[in-house]
Design an enzyme around this catalytic site. Structure first.
Site, PDB file in Angstrom:
ATOM      1  CD1 TRP A 168     -22.971   4.154  25.029  1.00 50.83           C
ATOM      2  CD2 TRP A 168     -23.360   4.160  22.825  1.00 50.83           C
ATOM      3  NE1 TRP A 168     -22.080   5.031  24.445  1.00 50.83           N
ATOM      4  CE2 TRP A 168     -22.289   5.050  23.093  1.00 50.83           C
ATOM      5  CE3 TRP A 168     -23.782   4.006  21.502  1.00 50.83           C
ATOM      6  CZ2 TRP A 168     -21.630   5.771  22.082  1.00 50.83           C
ATOM      7  CZ3 TRP A 168     -23.129   4.721  20.497  1.00 50.83           C
ATOM      8  CH2 TRP A 168     -22.066   5.587  20.793  1.00 50.83           C
ATOM      9  CG  ASP A 169     -19.550   1.345  26.322  1.00 51.69           C
ATOM     10  OD1 ASP A 169     -20.448   2.189  26.420  1.00 51.69           O
ATOM     11  OD2 ASP A 169     -18.397   1.528  26.740  1.00 51.69           O
TER      12      ASP A 169
ATOM     13  CD  GLN B  57     -17.873   8.910  22.728  1.00 52.62           C
ATOM     14  OE1 GLN B  57     -17.713   9.392  23.839  1.00 52.62           O
ATOM     15  NE2 GLN B  57     -18.320   7.685  22.544  1.00 52.62           N
TER      16      GLN B  57
ATOM     17  CD  GLU C 142     -20.466  10.986  27.412  1.00 55.90           C
ATOM     18  OE1 GLU C 142     -19.353  11.043  27.969  1.00 55.90           O
ATOM     19  OE2 GLU C 142     -21.263  10.041  27.594  1.00 55.90           O
TER      20      GLU C 142
HETATM   21  C1  BGC Z   1     -18.100   7.522  26.655  1.00 57.07           C
HETATM   22  C2  BGC Z   1     -19.433   6.802  26.520  1.00 57.07           C
HETATM   23  C3  BGC Z   1     -19.274   5.398  27.052  1.00 57.07           C
HETATM   24  C4  BGC Z   1     -18.715   5.401  28.468  1.00 57.07           C
HETATM   25  C5  BGC Z   1     -18.392   4.001  28.967  1.00 57.07           C
HETATM   26  C6  BGC Z   1     -17.668   7.487  28.109  1.00 57.07           C
HETATM   27  O1  BGC Z   1     -16.430   8.127  28.252  1.00 57.07           O
HETATM   28  O2  BGC Z   1     -18.213   8.850  26.230  1.00 57.07           O
HETATM   29  O3  BGC Z   1     -19.810   6.768  25.155  1.00 57.07           O
HETATM   30  O4  BGC Z   1     -20.502   4.756  27.031  1.00 57.07           O
HETATM   31  O5  BGC Z   1     -17.511   6.136  28.507  1.00 57.07           O
HETATM   32  O6  BGC Z   1     -17.421   3.400  28.163  1.00 57.07           O
END
Ligand code: BGC
Length: 769
Positions: free
Chosen positions: A357-358, A602, A488
């Site tokens: 989703w980045d 985050q 997360e």
């Molecule tokens: C983040 C996610 C992100 C992923 C890839 C993870 O550490 O929590 O939001 O999509 O890294 O960058």
């Protein structure tokens, strides 16, 4: 945190060879051109610690999932962009001794990544075991003019000896991925060939059957003259080379020019790969290294003309932002809608080069503002092309009627993430894909995109949300149970505010899009509704009901949105009260302790306030920011930028700058001690946003560009460019004023510091700060 990169406005410089830092430098000094990329490995052999990495965009392997406890619905594999052929290699032996920096005594080592002109340079002096001393200088690049090719200039000077020298330029497909789940090699040998001055190797990926031909040619110049010696031809499985033997005398220099092409069946007829590779090699070697390098510099110049940010009075900040822009353009150029942006670009194996989703939540704005609109459009078309897979993905989880769940991680549209709390529950990603359509249409004004592609995607996503919520008798509201929000550090929670909000917003936006397409593109309207078998009354009726009755956790007393139903049951405390040894908590605490804590990885509620800022008052944003930010550990590099943008909006300039600094040089200074895995491409885009959307105050409202810039007190001034609807604006901020130059022919009316302002084509506007 490390501090070994020398500060310079246009170059990334490392002086002195520290083998322990080699993996970090290999990431930082990476090269790429959107189609292929590579870590800054050495051309000559190196027996020390290194992560070999050469990647070809889109050429991936579905590595069989490895989990302890299988759960129904898990993807079968994790897709990874493969380590492909080593095409930079040039082995050197002097008087029978291999040039190997792990064995020689190294002095005057210097690596320079020239961001202005797009090449990597390395020089050193090596004293071999027998005392022979050589001076080496190499320069190489991945061409952004012809993105299947690269070139190297490699010169060796004999400082204190005369001796036989053996040179072996090679192509090697016998490579591994360190992250291979079952220690498998991913390439099957197909064929190889070596002839005088040339070599190629053809290999195919296991399971996915991508075929790639990597080819090389070379020439060797000795004291200004081309050497025409016969070479020994080497052909082994997955390997081909030429070995040339000569003599180098004290004080003399020998230069190898190596030209390489990587041609994949993704872009060419499988049966013609060798032919195309040979043609490419002929083409570039005829042009010659100097011309190719010149072309490269010109192409980078035009990228910088569109996208540069100039920071005055802070060289470290200047280097940091240029590095971020440089890496973003090395990763994605927007010419091919089958490609996307891995969270580490082409700089390492972590995250497998797959799409997250980045892209939609963080990277899209950079490409929208600094390049022609087709670049951002292609990022959206990528997801449009994966819609059917997203529908199948939702079907696997039990959803019906064309509901689409886009994957958390993907290469070809199929989900390949396999941690249940993320794969099944981090469904907010679906909202980001809808949001990107909105963001793109409002920025570019390309509403026609909705008719052609966008509406279909929006319907699929809204159908998913409408089925994913359930009616709570107790609450008399629609709720969303068992989710993981962007944070997360909480899993399987109920009613994550951000997810509920973006779900309800998506349904509203889809209803608006339906109205818009009906009125403005009626034939597309009929086509799409037919195609998706849309039951207008019942489906829109359900969506309206969910929108009206969605539950959003809120605390009346604190007047803040709650991250999830149980958030206030946690022991709330600021991060500042943690001991230094606790941080980062993801390395020092058990997962169980993290999940029960109030600490936030985050932006979560704040991610929503950032996306949908028009829906909230400044007071609301401030209250939520002041509540959540102190509990946020920012252990995702995606976090500080959102906080920086919001802090700028709230006039908290110091906070905005503090947050900006956390990512501005994240990789250059290896803040998180993980740059050796690769660079943080997403956060690079976030840093760009922190400058343009944060300090520059850029937002789009009702089709109008708003700018509200301020100057961070540590800087003397800064300027940036944005391309807004084909009008290129240069925004220059100093201590005294803001100057905006309209570099295009057409007039632009915008809102500058709250005032309606017209800047005529080729005109300028100045405003005192
Ligand atoms: C983040 C996610 C992100 C992923 C890839 C993870 O550490 O929590 O939001 O999509 O890294 O960058």
């Amino acid at each position: 945190m490390k501090d070994y990169i020398i500060h310079d406005e246009w170059n990334i410089i490392e002086e002195g060879f520290v083998p322990e830092l080699n993996r970090v430098s290999e990431s930082i000094f990476s090269l790429g051109n959107g189609r292929m990329g590579q870590r800054a490995n050495f051309e000559e052999q190196y027996s020390g610690d290194s992560l070999q990495g050469n990647y070809i965009a889109g050429v991936y392997y579905p590595d069989k999932t490895r989990v302890g406890w299988w759960k129904n619905g898990y993807p079968e594999y994790f897709a990874k962009v493969l380590n492909a052929s080593n095409w930079i290699g040039i082995n050197i032996w002097i008087d029978g001794i291999a040039l190997d920096l792990a064995k020689a005594k190294v002095s005057d080592f210097k690596r320079v990544l020239n961001m202005k002109e797009g090449y990597l340079e390395r020089s050193f002096t090596a004293t071999l075991e027998n005392g022979n001393q050589v001076e080496v200088k190499s320069t190489r690049f991945c061409s952004i003019v012809d993105d299947q090719t690269g070139a190297i200039e490699y010169s060796i000077k004999a400082k204190n000896f005369s001796a036989p020298i053996k040179i072996e330029p090679f192509i090697d497909f016998d490579v591994v991925n360190e992250d291979s789940n079952y220690d498998e090699k991913f390439w099957n040998a197909l064929d190889q060939s070596a002839s005088n001055g040339r070599a190629w190797v053809k290999a195919s990926t296991k399971k996915t059957n991508f075929v790639v031909c990597s080819a090389m040619s070379y020439s060797i110049i000795h004291q200004g003259k081309e050497l025409t010696l016969n070479s020994e031809l080497v052909e082994k499985e997955k390997y081909a080379s030429n070995i040339i033997e000569s003599v180098i005398k004290e004080g003399e220099t020998l230069t190898v020019y190596k030209y390489a092409a990587n041609i994949s069946s993704q872009n060419h007829d499988e049966n013609k790969l060798v032919e195309v590779a040979e043609d490419e090699i002929s083409k570039i070697s005829t042009k010659g290294f100097a011309n190719l390098k010149k072309e490269q510099a010109e192409a980078w110049k035009s990228k910088w003309t569109e996208a540069d940010i100039v920071i005055k009075g802070d060289v470290a900040a200047q280097q940091g932002i240029r590095f971020n822009i440089f890496q973003l353009y090395q990763t994605y150029t927007g010419e091919d809608p089958r490609l996307n942006i891995g969270p580490k670009g082409f700089t390492g194996e972590k995250y497998g080069g797959s799409t997250y989703w980045d892209t939609e939540a963080y990277c899209l704005p950079f490409y929208m503002s600094t390049a022609d609109s087709h670049v951002a459009r292609n990022l959206l078309v990528y997801r449009y092309n994966h819609l059917q897979k997203a529908i199948e993905n939702a079907e696997k989880l039990g959803f019906t009627n064309g509901a689409a769940l886009y994957p958390m991680v993907t290469m070809n549209g199929e989900e390949c993430h396999n941690e249940w709390e993320i794969t099944f529950e981090e469904i907010h990603r679906n909202g980001a894909i809808a949001y990107a359509i909105y963001d793109y249409a409002r920025y570019t004004g390309d509403q026609a995109y909705l008719a052609e592609y966008g509406l279909e995607v929006l319907i699929g996503i809204s159908r998913f949300w409408a089925q994913r919520v359930n009616w709570s008798e107790a609450k008399q509201k629609y709720v969303m149970l068992g989710v993981t929000g962007p944070n997360e550090y909480e899993n399987n929670v109920n009613n994550n505010w951000y997810t509920n909000y973006i779900a309800s917003w998506t349904m509203k936006y889809t209803l608006d899009a339906l109205d818009y397409v009906k009125v403005n593109h009626s034939s597309d309207y009929d086509r799409v509704l037919n195609k998706v078998n849309f039951d207008l009354d019942s489906e829109t009726g359900k969506w309206n009901d969910v929108i009206d009755k969605m539950y959003f956790p809120y605390d009346e007393e604190k007047e803040v949105y709650l991250q999830q139903d149980g958030f206030l049951d946690k022991v709330l405390m600021p991060v500042d009260e943690l001991d230094g040894e606790d941080r980062p908590i993801n390395q020092n605490w058990s997962w169980d302790r993290i999940l029960r804590s109030c600490f936030i990885k985050q932006a979560d509620v704040l991610q929503g306030l950032y996306f949908f800022e028009d829906d909230f008052s400044i007071d609301e944003i401030k209250r939520n920011f002041e509540f959540y930010e102190p509990m946020t550990v920012h252990e995702s590099s995606l976090s500080p930028c959102v906080h920086s943008i919001l802090a700028s909006k709230l006039g908290m300039e110091e906070k905005a700058y503090e947050m900006y600094l956390r990512t501005a040089r994240l990789d250059l200074d290896d803040y998180n001690n993980d740059t050796e895995d690769g660079c943080h491409t997403t956060s690079m885009a976030g840093t760009w946003m922190a400058v343009i959307k944060g300090f520059g105050g850029m937002v789009i409202k009702d089709g109008k560009l708003h700018l509200n810039p301020f100057l961070p007190s540590k800087w003397e001034g800064y300027s940036f460019k944005i391309n807004f609807r084909d009008i290129v604006l240069k925004v220059d901020i100093t201590k005294d004023n803001v100057e905006i130059t309209n570099e295009s022919e057409n007039d632009l009316s915008l809102i500058l510091k709250g005032e309606d302002t017209l800047i005529s084509g080729k005109g300028k506007k100045e405003l005192a700060t």
